[in-house]
Scaffold this motif. Structure first.
Motif, PDB file in Angstrom:
ATOM      1  N   ALA B  58     -13.917  -0.176   6.547  1.00  0.00           N
ATOM      2  CA  ALA B  58     -13.529  -1.565   6.793  1.00  0.00           C
ATOM      3  C   ALA B  58     -12.026  -1.739   6.610  1.00  0.00           C
ATOM      4  O   ALA B  58     -11.363  -2.441   7.383  1.00  0.00           O
ATOM      5  N   SER B  59     -11.470  -1.086   5.586  1.00  0.00           N
ATOM      6  CA  SER B  59     -10.024  -1.179   5.329  1.00  0.00           C
ATOM      7  C   SER B  59      -9.230  -0.663   6.521  1.00  0.00           C
ATOM      8  O   SER B  59      -8.240  -1.269   6.935  1.00  0.00           O
ATOM      9  N   ILE B  60      -9.686   0.469   7.064  1.00  0.00           N
ATOM     10  CA  ILE B  60      -8.982   1.059   8.203  1.00  0.00           C
ATOM     11  C   ILE B  60      -9.069   0.143   9.419  1.00  0.00           C
ATOM     12  O   ILE B  60      -8.070  -0.120  10.095  1.00  0.00           O
ATOM     13  N   LEU B  61     -10.265  -0.365   9.691  1.00  0.00           N
ATOM     14  CA  LEU B  61     -10.450  -1.240  10.862  1.00  0.00           C
ATOM     15  C   LEU B  61      -9.625  -2.511  10.726  1.00  0.00           C
ATOM     16  O   LEU B  61      -8.984  -2.960  11.685  1.00  0.00           O
ATOM     17  N   ILE B  62      -9.627  -3.093   9.534  1.00  0.00           N
ATOM     18  CA  ILE B  62      -8.863  -4.315   9.316  1.00  0.00           C
ATOM     19  C   ILE B  62      -7.367  -4.034   9.422  1.00  0.00           C
ATOM     20  O   ILE B  62      -6.600  -4.821   9.975  1.00  0.00           O
ATOM     21  N   ALA B  63      -6.947  -2.875   8.916  1.00  0.00           N
ATOM     22  CA  ALA B  63      -5.528  -2.511   8.991  1.00  0.00           C
ATOM     23  C   ALA B  63      -5.091  -2.337  10.441  1.00  0.00           C
ATOM     24  O   ALA B  63      -4.002  -2.773  10.827  1.00  0.00           O
ATOM     25  N   ILE B  64      -5.937  -1.724  11.246  1.00  0.00           N
ATOM     26  CA  ILE B  64      -5.604  -1.526  12.661  1.00  0.00           C
ATOM     27  C   ILE B  64      -5.535  -2.871  13.368  1.00  0.00           C
ATOM     28  O   ILE B  64      -4.601  -3.153  14.126  1.00  0.00           O
ATOM     29  N   LYS B  65      -6.484  -3.739  13.085  1.00  0.00           N
ATOM     30  CA  LYS B  65      -6.540  -5.030  13.762  1.00  0.00           C
ATOM     31  C   LYS B  65      -5.435  -5.966  13.279  1.00  0.00           C
ATOM     32  O   LYS B  65      -4.940  -6.801  14.017  1.00  0.00           O
ATOM     33  N   ASP B  66      -5.006  -5.787  12.047  1.00  0.00           N
ATOM     34  CA  ASP B  66      -4.143  -6.766  11.385  1.00  0.00           C
ATOM     35  C   ASP B  66      -2.722  -6.289  11.158  1.00  0.00           C
ATOM     36  O   ASP B  66      -2.118  -6.676  10.165  1.00  0.00           O
ATOM     37  N   ARG B  67      -2.168  -5.506  12.037  1.00  0.00           N
ATOM     38  CA  ARG B  67      -0.812  -5.045  11.832  1.00  0.00           C
ATOM     39  C   ARG B  67       0.154  -6.182  12.138  1.00  0.00           C
ATOM     40  O   ARG B  67       0.777  -6.244  13.170  1.00  0.00           O
ATOM     41  N   ASN B  68       0.257  -7.124  11.164  1.00  0.00           N
ATOM     42  CA  ASN B  68       1.122  -8.276  11.392  1.00  0.00           C
ATOM     43  C   ASN B  68       2.333  -8.202  10.477  1.00  0.00           C
ATOM     44  O   ASN B  68       2.585  -7.192   9.848  1.00  0.00           O
ATOM     45  N   GLY B  69       3.094  -9.291  10.456  1.00  0.00           N
ATOM     46  CA  GLY B  69       4.309  -9.284   9.634  1.00  0.00           C
ATOM     47  C   GLY B  69       5.518  -8.971  10.481  1.00  0.00           C
ATOM     48  O   GLY B  69       5.425  -8.609  11.646  1.00  0.00           O
ATOM     49  N   LEU B  70       6.672  -9.111   9.902  1.00  0.00           N
ATOM     50  CA  LEU B  70       7.905  -8.891  10.645  1.00  0.00           C
ATOM     51  C   LEU B  70       8.106  -7.421  10.980  1.00  0.00           C
ATOM     52  O   LEU B  70       7.853  -6.535  10.163  1.00  0.00           O
ATOM     53  N   ASN B  71       8.570  -7.178  12.173  1.00  0.00           N
ATOM     54  CA  ASN B  71       8.841  -5.822  12.638  1.00  0.00           C
ATOM     55  C   ASN B  71       7.630  -4.898  12.505  1.00  0.00           C
ATOM     56  O   ASN B  71       7.778  -3.702  12.272  1.00  0.00           O
TER      57      ASN B  71
END
Lengths: 71, 143
Positions: B58-71
């Motif tokens: 789940a952590s990996i999937l969420i990390a892939i989907k949620d690559r937000n933030g500046l730059n």
């Protein structure tokens, strides 16, 4: 949701006056997540002194101009 | 919702699913199988490993989907996340201390290993779930 802290803040207004700074930009300057900035603005989180000072410094105002603790 | 908040929700869901699966595998046997013959050890280990794998996945999937933030910078935890974690762990730890006592009493009374092992397992699982729930509430309500 009810507020978790009695400390109030003027971050939203200060952001607007600072060329409409976004929550993300303030978060980047203060080195916290955007969700934490949101939680602080909504009174759901009281930041540490360090973060509070960083927020004040980001707006170039004194701490008391950002946060207020009612008497 | 921050990355760690989503991980917490995933862990909560994962734990609930694992407990439900384990219960469905063990409880029906109590009716017609002697307790000393119930094979629970492997299922318990599978449950623990499954939860770890679930949370990592789940952590990996969420990390892939949620690559937000500046730059494109990945948003990791900050002081609020750490404070919520410490608070939930402290409460969970106190609850766990209380839940361990029945297992100790059962041990002193020479109760069958099946019941002691499952009491301990349930204590750990429920404590973990409680911690996840406390964090989920604190993320929304604030501290």
């Amino acid at each position: 949701m009810g507020k978790a802290t009695k400390i109030t803040n003027d971050i939203r207004r200060l952001r607007f006056e600072a060329d409409e700074m976004t929550q993300a930009e303030l978060a980047r300057q203060v080195d916290v997540t955007r969700q934490t900035i949101i939680a602080i603005e909504q009174g759901r989180y009281s930041p540490s002194l360090e973060v509070a000072f960083k927020i004040a410094r980001a707006f170039k105002v004194p701490l008391e101009a950002v946060f207020e603790f009612p008497a | 919702m921050s990355y760690l908040e989503k991980i917490n929700i995933s862990a909560l869901i994962g734990m609930a699913l694992i407990i439900a699966w384990y219960a469905s595998a063990i409880v029906p046997q109590l009716d017609n199988v002697p307790v000393e013959e119930i094979s629970y050890g492997k299922k318990m280990i599978i449950a623990i490993i499954a939860h770890v794998v679930f949370v990592i996945g789940a952590s990996i999937l969420i990390a892939i989907k949620d690559r937000n933030g500046l730059n494109g910078k990945f948003e990791s935890g900050d002081e609020r996340d750490r404070r919520l974690e410490v608070r939930a762990d402290a409460i969970g730890g106190n609850i766990l201390s209380a839940l361990i006592v029945p297992s100790l009493i059962m041990l002193m009374m020479d109760v069958q290993a099946f019941w002691i092992a499952n009491a301990l397992f349930l204590s750990l699982a429920l404590t973990a779930m409680l911690s996840f729930v406390i964090k989920a509430i604190d993320y929304r309500r604030g501290i």
